[in-house]
Design an enzyme around this catalytic site. Sequence first.
Site, PDB file in Angstrom:
ATOM      1  N   LYS A  63     -62.134 -54.516 136.755  1.00 45.87           N
ATOM      2  CA  LYS A  63     -60.953 -53.661 136.596  1.00 45.87           C
ATOM      3  C   LYS A  63     -59.986 -53.933 137.735  1.00 45.87           C
ATOM      4  O   LYS A  63     -60.333 -54.572 138.725  1.00 45.87           O
ATOM      5  CB  LYS A  63     -61.346 -52.186 136.562  1.00 45.87           C
ATOM      6  CG  LYS A  63     -61.886 -51.661 137.886  1.00 45.87           C
ATOM      7  CD  LYS A  63     -62.200 -50.176 137.809  1.00 45.87           C
ATOM      8  CE  LYS A  63     -62.618 -49.666 139.182  1.00 45.87           C
ATOM      9  NZ  LYS A  63     -62.781 -48.214 139.193  1.00 45.87           N
TER      10      LYS A  63
ATOM     11  N   MET B  46     -59.824 -60.682 132.029  1.00 43.22           N
ATOM     12  CA  MET B  46     -61.168 -60.132 131.830  1.00 43.22           C
ATOM     13  C   MET B  46     -61.387 -58.827 132.596  1.00 43.22           C
ATOM     14  O   MET B  46     -62.410 -58.618 133.227  1.00 43.22           O
ATOM     15  CB  MET B  46     -62.214 -61.174 132.236  1.00 43.22           C
ATOM     16  CG  MET B  46     -62.063 -62.500 131.523  1.00 43.22           C
ATOM     17  SD  MET B  46     -62.131 -62.365 129.735  1.00 43.22           S
ATOM     18  CE  MET B  46     -63.857 -62.051 129.526  1.00 43.22           C
ATOM     19  N   ARG B  47     -60.400 -57.943 132.507  1.00 41.51           N
ATOM     20  CA  ARG B  47     -60.493 -56.656 133.190  1.00 41.51           C
ATOM     21  C   ARG B  47     -60.170 -55.538 132.210  1.00 41.51           C
ATOM     22  O   ARG B  47     -59.271 -55.677 131.391  1.00 41.51           O
ATOM     23  CB  ARG B  47     -59.528 -56.606 134.375  1.00 41.51           C
ATOM     24  CG  ARG B  47     -59.891 -57.633 135.428  1.00 41.51           C
ATOM     25  CD  ARG B  47     -58.908 -57.657 136.567  1.00 41.51           C
ATOM     26  NE  ARG B  47     -59.132 -58.824 137.389  1.00 41.51           N
ATOM     27  CZ  ARG B  47     -60.090 -58.920 138.309  1.00 41.51           C
ATOM     28  NH1 ARG B  47     -60.889 -57.919 138.552  1.00 41.51           N
ATOM     29  NH2 ARG B  47     -60.229 -60.033 139.005  1.00 41.51           N
TER      30      ARG B  47
ATOM     31  N   ASN C 201     -54.737 -57.862 122.661  1.00 43.95           N
ATOM     32  CA  ASN C 201     -55.708 -58.775 123.253  1.00 43.95           C
ATOM     33  C   ASN C 201     -56.349 -59.584 122.141  1.00 43.95           C
ATOM     34  O   ASN C 201     -56.334 -59.178 120.971  1.00 43.95           O
ATOM     35  CB  ASN C 201     -56.777 -57.978 124.006  1.00 43.95           C
ATOM     36  CG  ASN C 201     -57.694 -58.866 124.841  1.00 43.95           C
ATOM     37  OD1 ASN C 201     -57.293 -59.924 125.311  1.00 43.95           O
ATOM     38  ND2 ASN C 201     -58.928 -58.441 125.024  1.00 43.95           N
TER      39      ASN C 201
ATOM     40  N   HIS D 134     -60.083 -61.440 121.094  1.00 43.25           N
ATOM     41  CA  HIS D 134     -61.507 -61.415 121.442  1.00 43.25           C
ATOM     42  C   HIS D 134     -62.249 -62.414 120.557  1.00 43.25           C
ATOM     43  O   HIS D 134     -61.985 -62.485 119.351  1.00 43.25           O
ATOM     44  CB  HIS D 134     -62.071 -60.007 121.231  1.00 43.25           C
ATOM     45  CG  HIS D 134     -63.502 -59.904 121.626  1.00 43.25           C
ATOM     46  ND1 HIS D 134     -63.909 -59.880 122.945  1.00 43.25           N
ATOM     47  CD2 HIS D 134     -64.625 -59.857 120.874  1.00 43.25           C
ATOM     48  CE1 HIS D 134     -65.230 -59.816 122.973  1.00 43.25           C
ATOM     49  NE2 HIS D 134     -65.689 -59.802 121.738  1.00 43.25           N
TER      50      HIS D 134
END
Length: 176
Positions: A38, A65-66, A82, A84
Amino acid sequence: PAEVAVVLSDVPTAGILDHARARGLPAEYLAPGPFRTKLSEDAERAYVTALQEAKVDLIVLAGFMRVLKGDFLRAFEGRIVNIHPSLLPSFPGLEAWKQALDYGVKVTGCTVHYVDAGVDSGAIIGQQTVSVLDSDTAETLHQRIHAAEHELYPKCVAAIARGEISVQGRRVIRKV
């Protein structure tokens, strides 16, 4: 039908920064702070400020990647997407292609979704399937999913930019 306003990265050596600069786009590394998954509070404020100063309408994450939380999500509610590497809600989190291969599924793929406070849990904008071959390794499967991501993500961003997307609860509806 969209224009890149700014490219930000939490990785100082990210290739995307060089690509952006080579195209004359504003590009900047912003330190994420001490946490692996984060942004620190100071980093979050710096990202929000940079994005607001660039007057962005949509934030398109790739390789970030947060988990985004709090003020960041509130500042850009419903305007963060995003990609994925799985057919969500299956296999959220890290190394989804390995999860799919280990689980033994015959079909996986990629998902473009809105970002919310969960991990890969936002409303689904689009998905594209990728067959899992008996001969696949984690690397070969990941490469094919990555190729599918390069097809799907621009299509979804374009649909959002054209105003063709609306959200009703968890359902994303495409107006044609």
